[in-house]
Scaffold this active site. Sequence first.
Site, PDB file in Angstrom:
ATOM      1  N   GLU A   1      -7.003  -7.667  -0.497  1.00 30.04           N
ATOM      2  CA  GLU A   1      -7.373  -7.559   0.917  1.00 30.04           C
ATOM      3  C   GLU A   1      -8.810  -7.074   1.026  1.00 30.04           C
ATOM      4  OE1 GLU A   1      -5.042  -5.054   3.429  1.00 30.04           O
ATOM      5  OE2 GLU A   1      -3.148  -5.722   2.581  1.00 30.04           O
TER       6      GLU A   1
ATOM      7  N   GLU B   1       0.817  -1.218   0.000  1.00 28.48           N
ATOM      8  CA  GLU B   1       0.000   0.000   0.000  1.00 28.48           C
ATOM      9  C   GLU B   1       0.853   1.271   0.000  1.00 28.48           C
ATOM     10  OE1 GLU B   1      -2.884  -0.185   3.160  1.00 28.48           O
ATOM     11  OE2 GLU B   1      -4.230  -1.378   1.936  1.00 28.48           O
TER      12      GLU B   1
HETATM   13  C1  GLA Z   1      -4.179  -2.422   4.948  1.00 26.24           C
HETATM   14  C2  GLA Z   1      -2.841  -3.085   5.115  1.00 26.24           C
HETATM   15  C3  GLA Z   1      -2.875  -4.307   5.965  1.00 26.24           C
HETATM   16  C4  GLA Z   1      -3.788  -4.129   7.150  1.00 26.24           C
HETATM   17  C5  GLA Z   1      -5.144  -3.733   6.664  1.00 26.24           C
HETATM   18  C6  GLA Z   1      -6.146  -3.609   7.779  1.00 26.24           C
HETATM   19  O1  GLA Z   1      -4.875  -2.871   3.878  1.00 26.24           O
HETATM   20  O2  GLA Z   1      -2.264  -3.424   3.879  1.00 26.24           O
HETATM   21  O3  GLA Z   1      -1.548  -4.579   6.394  1.00 26.24           O
HETATM   22  O4  GLA Z   1      -3.253  -3.156   8.001  1.00 26.24           O
HETATM   23  O5  GLA Z   1      -5.037  -2.483   6.044  1.00 26.24           O
HETATM   24  O6  GLA Z   1      -7.402  -3.238   7.292  1.00 26.24           O
END
Ligand code: GLA
Length: 699
Positions: free
Chosen positions: A307, A151
């Site tokens: 995710e 991210e």
């Molecule tokens: C982001 C991060 C993860 C985690 C999620 C929690 O997407 O990439 O490591 O912290 O948020 O929602």
Amino acid sequence: MTRTVRLNGIAFGGDYNPEQWPREVWQEDVRLMQKAGVNFITVSVFSWPLLEPEEGRFDFGWLDEVIELLHSAGIAVDLATATATPPAWLIRKHPEVLPVTADGVRLAFGSRQAYCFSSPVFRAYALKLTRAMAERYGNHPAVRLWHVSNEYGDHVARCWCDASGMHFRGWLKSKYSSIEALNEAWGTSCWGQHYLDFEAIEPPRTATGPINSTQRLDFERFSSDAMLELFTAEVQVLREVTPELPVTTNFMSILHELDYFKFADAEDIVTDDAYPDPADPRSHVDAALNYALMRGAKGGAPWLLLEQSASAVSWREVNVPKAPGVMRLDSYQAMAHGADGIMYFQWRAAKFGPEKFHAAILGHRGERSRTFAECSVLGAELAGLAAVKGSRVVAQVAMLCDWDSNWALAAPDSLPTDRLPWIKAARAWHRATFGLGATVDLVRAGADLTSYKVLLLPNLYLVQPELAAQLEAFAAAGGTVVVGPFSGVVDANDHMHDGGAPGPLRPLLGVEVDEVWPLPDGTAGEILLAGEPRGVHTITEWIDAVDARIVARYSGGELDGRAAVTVREHGAGSAWYLSAALAEDGMSVLMAEILDEAGVARRPLPASAEAGDAVELVVRRGPDSSFSFVLNRGTDHVPVDLPSSATVLVGGSAASTVPPRGVLVVQHDHADAVVLAAEPGAATDFSTPLSTPTAEVTP
Ligand code: GLA
């Protein structure tokens, strides 16, 4: 070279952090992963300190073991390069790696992503680890995808440290070549900002007043490019060592700070992290817009949902769980919108740390947790959906997104109103199309528009002449262009277009904007649309329809009787201009007229469904068949008439209705229209052929 994720069927799994658990748990994890139908697992996202416990000493033993364990269970691996967070030893040795805010505060170690993306020191260490990871695991049969960093832009998307300053100056030098060119582009004759050489330029740190808007815009462009440069530096190492393995970095849905179109060009497959808020009953509508970008970023190619949460997250002020069935609906929504994988953060709920209240596939109750049960049901269903893989979403409406314009529009204290971020207008327009049952792709300027009937530009503040030419060609060939207020205002240097807005769009739209009339907070105006009064908010404009037909006029207020909405025929198509932000009802009425006039196929609204938002119908088209996804978030049963050739993949073969929180997925011939019943004979005809889909993810 096309690099694909070699996986059988739809990817299903999530982030796994075995380093947070004793070894005994790993065996149990893998057993339960198999039970839940998991076939793809992300590892080592934040593992740098364990993989390189001290400078230059790598310890891969534990990760070898984890990857072997997964592999022996038939589970493939999305392997992170582990560069998302530098270890404490690196920060101790090189505190200058830590990012600095616009106010000059150096952020401390103690959370994640604690680095400046322009730091040459960080980059050197990160690339060393990337190379070591690639050399160690590049040939492992379980590894199917590189997951670079994590991210980008999360927590730190801009940095004002000295390394950033130096990087920024280098970026400016290669953009402008001469300081005279920069002075002209930045308009430094205003407010005495003239520079004698590049060395005098700093990143736009907190200053006495509003910062030179072109300097600020260039810093936005630079920061996105700087992060992209770090990403591509890792990608280059991976390509060198593992030329066959695909590469991704997980996106954060629509992120203002990063030009995801450029990032998508540098990766093999788009992946997204999506967290629609269960407390917001319309979050799925905005999620559809995010997914429109995920496929639009790579010309319609399938992507992976890397995710999502199995239930609640832990980072909102109030973290509401997903009610039974909602996670399944959300997952099918992503799939309907082009995802070829459904993954979660994370596999096992954390025992400690800031995310211990974040839901996971395996909740704190282990196998007995509700999330495990619901995820396992979904895992079993997805195993039967391999045929969907590689098919592409059918959309006849495109919306244009342009980061340059969005950044330019986010200049504090220098616009007619600060209440106009692009995303607000984009969501409002998208909500209207969603409610009307039309699927929208989010595309970049210059994208191939041939498969679209309508192109929406809810707000394009910065317009370059090439785009105007593209829009004119699109309309001339029969397309419908719809432009919202405060568009075509400035050029690439954030200088006003000569003659005012809509600048280069004037010949196409046939209107001239004399003055912007923003509305004070909490007030509304009115226009008369087809004789009905409809509310407008945030922005209105004094326009002259010099060569366009007036469709709606302002009613009341200073602009009473003046043109509000116009349309102009252009070749075989037409160009609409909306000079105000319309309230939802008016937007919906107007959009319905525009879509219908353009002949856009849209889902008929089932008479029994409460609102247009509650039911979604999205079609994906493969080489041999199509797939219709019907998602019901309402409280009524939605009747369906299945085409004669339909095979029900999800929802029960005798399905004649889709129950509340239910999902129907059918496979059928291209020629068959998909029918949502309730309006007898009303069919959505998606049979217009698209170009042959090219599968990004091979079976
Ligand atoms: C982001 C991060 C993860 C985690 C999620 C929690 O997407 O990439 O490591 O912290 O948020 O929602």
